[in-house]
Every structure is written in C-alpha cells, then in structure tokens.
Design an enzyme around this catalytic site. Structure first.
Site, mmCIF file in Angstrom:
data_model
loop_
_atom_site.group_PDB
_atom_site.id
_atom_site.type_symbol
_atom_site.label_atom_id
_atom_site.label_comp_id
_atom_site.label_asym_id
_atom_site.label_seq_id
_atom_site.Cartn_x
_atom_site.Cartn_y
_atom_site.Cartn_z
ATOM 1 N N GLN A 188 0.875 -1.687 -0.315
ATOM 2 C CA GLN A 188 0.059 -0.137 -0.277
ATOM 3 C C GLN A 188 1.108 1.313 -0.203
ATOM 4 O O GLN A 188 0.322 2.275 -0.555
ATOM 5 C CB GLN A 188 -0.536 0.397 0.897
ATOM 6 C CG GLN A 188 -2.279 -1.114 0.808
ATOM 7 C CD GLN A 188 -1.717 -2.485 1.460
ATOM 8 O OE1 GLN A 188 -0.424 -2.340 1.832
ATOM 9 N NE2 GLN A 188 -2.731 -2.995 2.449
ATOM 10 N N ASP A 229 -5.932 1.622 12.718
ATOM 11 C CA ASP A 229 -7.180 0.815 12.249
ATOM 12 C C ASP A 229 -7.546 1.031 13.869
ATOM 13 O O ASP A 229 -9.280 0.358 13.341
ATOM 14 C CB ASP A 229 -6.857 -0.341 11.876
ATOM 15 C CG ASP A 229 -5.659 -0.426 10.526
ATOM 16 O OD1 ASP A 229 -6.201 0.200 9.117
ATOM 17 O OD2 ASP A 229 -4.690 -0.278 10.188
HETATM 18 O O1 MRU Z 1 -5.307 -3.712 5.762
HETATM 19 P P1 MRU Z 1 -5.817 -2.131 4.827
HETATM 20 O O2 MRU Z 1 -5.245 -1.276 3.305
HETATM 21 O O3 MRU Z 1 -7.139 -1.948 4.892
HETATM 22 O O4 MRU Z 1 -4.892 -1.727 6.039
HETATM 23 C C1 MRU Z 1 -5.390 -0.716 6.594
HETATM 24 C C2 MRU Z 1 -4.144 0.438 6.227
HETATM 25 O O5 MRU Z 1 -3.992 1.056 5.035
HETATM 26 C C3 MRU Z 1 -3.405 0.848 7.737
HETATM 27 O O6 MRU Z 1 -2.918 0.415 8.345
HETATM 28 C C4 MRU Z 1 -2.906 2.364 7.369
HETATM 29 O O7 MRU Z 1 -2.145 3.179 8.263
HETATM 30 C C5 MRU Z 1 -4.561 2.611 8.566
HETATM 31 S S1 MRU Z 1 -6.385 2.641 7.810
HETATM 32 C C6 MRU Z 1 -5.878 4.714 7.121
#
Ligand code: MRU
Length: 349
Positions: A188, A229
């Site tokens: 990501q 999260d």
């Molecule tokens: O698995 P994802 O891509 O949904 O994970 C979430 C994230 O992108 C991260 O953990 C992020 O730093 C927090 S969500 C804004």
C-alpha cells in the site's frame, strides 16, 4: 453512493497502474469489495460499510417494520464479517442500524439509513482535515517524515490521516520530504501512498520496509507518522503489519512516533491492544507479487519456493509506551493516554 443506490469507489487493487471506478449495485457486492480490498483503509471501509447497509435497506421489500429491521440486521452481519480489525467499520454499521431502529416504518428507515451513511462519510472528511491542522504543527520546515502503509485520502473518504499533516505543511510552504515504506505484502505504501504524494507534488522516496531503521540511525528520518485501524482505551494502536517494528526503532533512535486517527478509530471496549482482533489474510499475498510490465501487462509471479507456506497477519499492535502523541480531530493526546482518552469520550456523551 447516490440516490441510484450504486456505491462507487476507486478500485485500489489496480492503482497506481490503472485508475478505475468500481460500481457496486448491491450490499453483497459492496461487502465483497471491502473483503477483497477494492476499497481499504479504516475510514474508507467504515463509510463503505455504512453505504452497504443503506443498499441493503433499499433492497428489502417488507411492510412489516420488525421484519424489515430483522432483515437489515442480517445484512449488517454480512458486512461486519468482511474485515475484523478496523473498528470504524463496526462503529459505522452500528450507527446506521441505530438510525433505522429509531424509525417506525420501513420507508422512513430507508431514508434515515442513507442520510446517516452520508453523515458518516462527511464527518470522516471533516475529521481528516482537522487532524491535518493539528498534526501540521509537529512538522518543521525541512523535515523528513517516514510513513507506513497508506493512511492517505484513499484510506478515507478524502484527505487521509497520516498524510493530512504532511499535506497541510506542504500547502503552507514548508518543505517536507516523505519516506514511504513499501509495506509488504500488499504494498500500500509503494502503490498508493507514493501515488498520492506524486499527484500532490510532495517529494518522496519509496524505501524497502527493511531500510527504515538504517535511515533512522543515520539521522535522516526526523519523525514517523502513521495511521491506525483501532486504538484501545489505553492508547495501544493496531495498524498495518510492521508498524510495531518501526515504533521500536523510532524509540531506540529518539525519534517521535505520531499516530494520526479520527475518534471513530478508538474502541473503548478494548481495554488494551491484546484484545484487538488481528486479521490474518491468505498466504498467497506473501507467496506471490503482482505488477505491471513496461508493456502494461498484469503479471503475478511466485517469489517463494514451491510448497513453502507463509503466514500473513495484516496488522500488529504498537504498545502505547512507544507512541509520542495521538493526533485526532478533537485535539492531540499525550501519554499517559488512558486518562485523556476517557476524558475525551466522556465529554462527547
Ligand atoms: O489492510 P488495509 O490496507 O485496509 O490497512 C489499513 C491501512 O492502510 C493501515 O493500517 C493504515 O495505516 C491505517 S488505515 C487509515
């Protein structure tokens, strides 16, 4: 989602190579899109989950209100079962369900659920902007900031959390350089954060996940800002896998480690981080990588010997003692976090 009942989202699986809008016409498709990470990131999946329940409400044909609510709850459970870690999803589903339960007939409930979903989306944008304003105070002219994964506009309805202070600092004329962890296995950082920063013209360098400690020790990285999260009542932070290791390295090198998140990411029902459910995803995400050739052809290649197995936890928990501050839309919290978090939520009630 517009009045036509279609939820439209950027297909994040295809970025940065292809910009495509994914259209979902049913709550089942929207739940699938969350699970398969067409849409991802705590705030974005929260708002999308709310719209999924709104889609479910529109599809229920029942004049009996109790039956309508029972069916809506069934659909809400499908949405809840998509991704377990980001609490924004659960808060959003609970909010739209409460909006339905406050009604006394199905037609009214359909309207109220949709309105509540819209409110959640709008609040998300507003919270991110505020986080940007509070957080930009921490960024000095000339700073090199490390971020992990993508807590940018793509991870929310707009603007983002970890990237919001960087954006505001950049708009106000400060020079900020961002080091972007590639963030294996789904990349990501390399795919999404780099794409966002490129669009904004903010100087950045993608680094291999393993390089962060090196740059911290060299004194190149001055600050770390990540998203979250789920944040437990004691300030423990669940974020993308690898965050914990960064926080340890930051502490060892005397570098501030900031978490930027809206209050919808706090979970007071989790007293500490060990109660946060951590999603473990399929091993293929580790065993293979996806990419696009210079000719524009999508390819998936195996990078691990055949028959080897992999483990793939998607998140880890950073203990609160490694966090310098938590930047929210309600202000900035400093350690010890438990008291300030409790105070902030009791003020809201
Ligand atoms: O698995 P994802 O891509 O949904 O994970 C979430 C994230 O992108 C991260 O953990 C992020 O730093 C927090 S969500 C804004």
């Amino acid at each position: 989602m517009e009045e036509d009942g279609v939820v439209r989202m950027i297909d994040q699986r295809k970025l940065p190579h292809v910009f495509e809008i994914f259209e979902s016409r049913s709550y089942l498709d929207t739940a699938w899109a969350i699970k398969e990470m067409v849409v991802r990131g705590a705030g974005a999946i929260g708002a999308t989950a709310a719209f999924a329940v709104a889609q479910a409400a529109l599809s229920i044909n029942s004049n009996d209100f109790d039956e309508f609510v029972a069916k809506l709850e069934e659909a809400a459970n499908v949405v809840r079962n998509t991704r377990p870690t980001a609490v924004n999803l659960f808060h959003a589903v609970d909010r739209v369900l409460s909006a339905a339960r406050r009604c006394d007939n199905a037609e009214d409930a359909k309207v109220r659920v949709f309105e509540e979903a819209r409110r959640i989306a709008d609040e998300d944008v507003e919270a991110c902007r505020k986080i940007g304003e509070y957080g930009s105070e921490f960024i000095e002219d000339g700073d090199v900031v490390l971020t992990h994964c993508n807590a940018g506009a793509l991870a929310f309805v707009d603007f983002g959390t970890a990237l919001a202070p960087i954006r505001i600092a950049h708009y106000s004329g400060k020079k900020v350089v961002v080091f972007v962890d590639e963030t294996r296995p789904r990349l990501q950082g390399a795919r999404l954060t780099a794409w966002e920063l490129k669009m904004e013209g903010i100087e950045h360098y993608v680094i291999a996940d393993n390089a962060a400690g090196y740059f911290m020790k060299k004194g190149v990285i001055k600050k770390v800002i990540v998203g979250a999260d789920r944040i437990a009542a004691n300030g423990d932070v669940a974020n993308k896998i690898g965050t914990y290791k960064l926080a340890l390295a930051a502490k060892a090198n005397g570098i501030p480690f900031y978490v930027a998140a809206p209050t919808s990411t706090f979970d007071l029902n989790c007293p500490s981080g060990d109660k946060i459910p951590i999603e473990e995803r399929q091993e293929d995400e580790v065993l293979y990588v996806w990419g696009v050739t210079d000719e524009g052809k999508w390819v998936r290649v195996r990078i691990v010997p055949k028959d080897c197995k992999a483990r793939n936890p998607a998140f880890d928990v950073t203990p609160n003692e490694l966090v310098s501050a938590i930047i929210t839309e309600k202000g900035v919290f400093y350690p010890p976090f438990s008291d300030s978090i409790m105070k902030m939520f009791s003020k809201r009630c």
